[in-house]
Write a protein that holds these residues in place. Structure first.
Motif, PDB file in Angstrom:
ATOM      1  N   VAL A 181       3.611  -5.410  -5.131  1.00 38.10           N
ATOM      2  CA  VAL A 181       2.748  -4.414  -5.757  1.00 38.10           C
ATOM      3  C   VAL A 181       3.074  -4.384  -7.241  1.00 38.10           C
ATOM      4  CG1 VAL A 181       2.238  -1.944  -5.918  1.00 38.10           C
ATOM      5  CG2 VAL A 181       2.495  -3.021  -3.678  1.00 38.10           C
ATOM      6  N   ALA A 182       2.056  -4.499  -8.057  1.00 34.48           N
ATOM      7  CA  ALA A 182       2.211  -4.436  -9.510  1.00 34.48           C
ATOM      8  C   ALA A 182       1.250  -3.382 -10.039  1.00 34.48           C
ATOM      9  CB  ALA A 182       1.912  -5.795 -10.136  1.00 34.48           C
TER      10      ALA A 182
ATOM     11  N   GLU B 228       2.776   6.397  -0.228  1.00 33.14           N
ATOM     12  CA  GLU B 228       1.753   7.394   0.104  1.00 33.14           C
ATOM     13  C   GLU B 228       0.711   7.489  -1.006  1.00 33.14           C
ATOM     14  OE1 GLU B 228       1.183   8.851   3.058  1.00 33.14           O
ATOM     15  OE2 GLU B 228       2.809   7.512   3.651  1.00 33.14           O
ATOM     16  N   GLN B 229       1.155   7.478  -2.255  1.00 32.66           N
ATOM     17  CA  GLN B 229       0.212   7.516  -3.377  1.00 32.66           C
ATOM     18  C   GLN B 229      -0.640   6.245  -3.405  1.00 32.66           C
ATOM     19  OE1 GLN B 229       3.102   9.079  -6.614  1.00 32.66           O
ATOM     20  NE2 GLN B 229       1.030   9.483  -7.343  1.00 32.66           N
TER      21      GLN B 229
ATOM     22  N   ILE C 133      -3.669   0.342   3.429  1.00 28.89           N
ATOM     23  CA  ILE C 133      -3.085  -0.987   3.242  1.00 28.89           C
ATOM     24  C   ILE C 133      -1.720  -0.991   3.908  1.00 28.89           C
ATOM     25  CG2 ILE C 133      -2.218  -2.608   1.506  1.00 28.89           C
ATOM     26  CD1 ILE C 133      -4.283  -1.472  -0.432  1.00 28.89           C
ATOM     27  N   ASP C 134      -1.356  -2.111   4.501  1.00 29.72           N
ATOM     28  CA  ASP C 134      -0.019  -2.236   5.079  1.00 29.72           C
ATOM     29  C   ASP C 134       0.955  -2.655   3.989  1.00 29.72           C
ATOM     30  OD1 ASP C 134      -0.802  -1.611   7.689  1.00 29.72           O
ATOM     31  OD2 ASP C 134      -1.374  -3.693   8.090  1.00 29.72           O
TER      32      ASP C 134
ATOM     33  N   ASN D 224      -1.126  -7.021   3.708  1.00 25.91           N
ATOM     34  CA  ASN D 224      -2.436  -7.256   4.322  1.00 25.91           C
ATOM     35  C   ASN D 224      -2.955  -8.654   4.027  1.00 25.91           C
ATOM     36  OD1 ASN D 224      -2.503  -4.737   5.383  1.00 25.91           O
ATOM     37  ND2 ASN D 224      -4.099  -3.931   4.060  1.00 25.91           N
ATOM     38  N   GLU D 225      -2.468  -9.255   2.994  1.00 29.75           N
ATOM     39  CA  GLU D 225      -2.930 -10.578   2.581  1.00 29.75           C
ATOM     40  C   GLU D 225      -2.316 -11.637   3.492  1.00 29.75           C
ATOM     41  OE1 GLU D 225      -5.091 -10.789  -0.017  1.00 29.75           O
ATOM     42  OE2 GLU D 225      -4.986  -8.615  -0.251  1.00 29.75           O
ATOM     43  N   ASP D 226      -2.856 -12.839   3.422  1.00 26.12           N
ATOM     44  CA  ASP D 226      -2.259 -13.963   4.157  1.00 26.12           C
ATOM     45  C   ASP D 226      -0.824 -14.173   3.689  1.00 26.12           C
ATOM     46  OD1 ASP D 226      -4.634 -14.352   5.465  1.00 26.12           O
ATOM     47  OD2 ASP D 226      -5.333 -15.904   4.076  1.00 26.12           O
TER      48      ASP D 226
END
Length: 161
Positions: free
Chosen positions: A77-78, A106-107, A115-116, A70-72
């Motif tokens: 993911v952390a 999913e979680q 969020i994508d 979703n960010e530029d």
């Protein structure tokens, strides 16, 4: 199922069993009996051997890594594992297969909203190389948040046969 996934499942099973034994031994005592380690030596040694095998497998294993797109700029993911008042420490979730990655996504969506996410395949050594200079990087969380198994980045190494 990958050999790494089987090893981690076996390690978790042995660890859970040993923790149950520890809790049982501590029910009436503040400390473990001196005989505890000797009585459980075979299981402790087996866990050590399995963990060492995991250290080797993670180095070359191909994992699925999830990115927030979703960010530029896409961002891995952390998972933050430190308390709010401490320096930020984090682990990178690394998934052994698509089923585990999809369950985690999913979680993440339930927890953080719509969020994508994108996925990418990287070896364990490449993931560690990407983040080893980050002060708060602890290591890889295998199939997190479904599993509670983290391997420290400094433990991951090539086979030493």
């Amino acid at each position: 199922m990958s050999e790494l996934k089987e090893l981690v499942e076996k390690f978790i099973e042995l660890d859970d069993d040993l923790n149950a034994k520890i809790e049982e031994s501590l029910d009436d005592n503040d400390e473990l009996p001196e005989s505890f380690e000797a009585e459980n030596e075979a299981q402790i040694n087996e866990m050590g051997e399995i963990y060492h095998d995991i250290e080797h497998k993670v180095f070359d294993e191909e994992f699925i890594i999830v990115f927030n797109s979703n960010e530029d700029e896409k961002e891995v993911v952390a998972l933050i594992v430190s308390d709010e008042d401490e320096d930020e420490e984090f682990v990178i979730p690394a998934f052994t297969d698509e089923e585990e990655a999809n369950a985690a996504i999913e979680q993440f969506k339930e927890e953080f909203g719509d969020i994508d996410f994108e996925c990418e395949i990287k070896t364990g050594s490449a993931i560690i190389a990407d983040h080893h200079e980050d002060d708060g990087f602890i290591g890889l969380a295998i199939n997190a948040p479904q599993w509670d198994f983290v391997i420290a980045h400094e433990d991951v190494h090539e086979c030493c046969d």
